[in-house]
Design an enzyme around this catalytic site. Sequence first.
Site, PDB file in Angstrom:
ATOM      1  N   SER A  35      49.253  50.529  16.127  1.00  0.00           N
ATOM      2  CA  SER A  35      49.986  50.286  14.835  1.00  0.00           C
ATOM      3  C   SER A  35      48.998  49.281  14.136  1.00  0.00           C
ATOM      4  CB  SER A  35      51.334  49.538  15.124  1.00  0.00           C
ATOM      5  OG  SER A  35      52.136  50.150  15.949  1.00  0.00           O
ATOM      6  N   GLY A  92      49.884  48.313  10.844  1.00  0.00           N
ATOM      7  CA  GLY A  92      50.704  47.844   9.667  1.00  0.00           C
ATOM      8  C   GLY A  92      50.748  48.740   8.562  1.00  0.00           C
ATOM      9  N   GLY A 146      48.564  51.944   8.491  1.00  0.00           N
ATOM     10  CA  GLY A 146      48.903  53.232   9.102  1.00  0.00           C
ATOM     11  C   GLY A 146      48.903  53.265  10.627  1.00  0.00           C
ATOM     12  N   GLY A 149      57.548  49.418  14.535  1.00  0.00           N
ATOM     13  CA  GLY A 149      56.902  49.836  15.896  1.00  0.00           C
ATOM     14  C   GLY A 149      57.864  50.517  16.697  1.00  0.00           C
ATOM     15  N   ASP A 150      58.989  50.204  16.847  1.00  0.00           N
ATOM     16  CA  ASP A 150      60.286  50.733  17.676  1.00  0.00           C
ATOM     17  C   ASP A 150      60.519  52.301  16.975  1.00  0.00           C
ATOM     18  OD1 ASP A 150      60.365  48.429  18.931  1.00  0.00           O
ATOM     19  OD2 ASP A 150      61.892  47.560  17.420  1.00  0.00           O
TER      20      ASP A 150
END
Length: 308
Positions: free
Chosen positions: A220, A222, A225, A251-252
Amino acid sequence: MILTVTLNPAVDKTYRTGELFPGRVNRMRSVDNIPGGKGINVSKILRQYDYEVTATGFLGGYQGRWMEDQLDRLKIRSAFVQVDGETRTSMNIVADNGYVTEILEPGPHISDTQLKEFMQKFASLAEESGLVILSGSAAPGIPTDIYARLIRSASSMGKQVILDTSGELLKEGVKAAPSVVKPNRKELEYIIGRRLQDMNDIKDASSVLLSDGVGLVIVSLGDKGLLLAGKGRCLYARVPRVTALNTVGCGDSVVASLAMSMTSGADIEEMLRKAAAVSAANATTLESGNVPLKLAEEILRDIHIEEI
């Protein structure tokens, strides 16, 4: 059936305010209470897409009972070990100036007896599941090698496992070679033990995990991308700009999307494209783990994928 593990669930309280002033009285404009914790957020997103989900971990006290009631309402099967303490609260303060402040309680202490009960329950649940997702922090009393133990247990049954955690839990977990690991940039730096300056550094660090037996690494970045590295390929997904209201749970959303792609047999390019779209759509809502499905489909068309 997909099994999600949340070792430290939380009642997520999302506050809205104009601006947060440390050291002063702050009056909130509104507050929403939702069942949370990373694995719970993943479960909620999977249910939005009509996947069958079982959620396990530890719950306790009044807030634990409230959580189970809410999960039942969402048609998420609960299979938690009950503990003596109270399930924690996590405060997420969203200010109009764009700052998001999180205040996270530690959670109840887990005894050796409760941990043993959970390990037995996990083995039984993993046996009947097609895929296992391990997400988030661990409550006090749980050893740092817990995820490594769970990965080995599920892998011995031939199950695919996605790992999304941080710190020593992540460092120990990757040693058990999960099918997928999803660190952010800082978490990847922690595993590797050095700063990652650019995309090539991130690619090289991901390659280290792949050489140690991890199947896929998705990082990840942010609003920059996502990067996905697999055997022989490394792809970068650039996402279009969206009006972000709350980035908690993005993120989940990536993890939930990965799980759906893995169960459907999608190739890694399609897997990355969908994960980027679902994550970006999640950022546009105040509630973590709540994806505007139509918006996700619209964003999907604008995801740009390039090879690195």
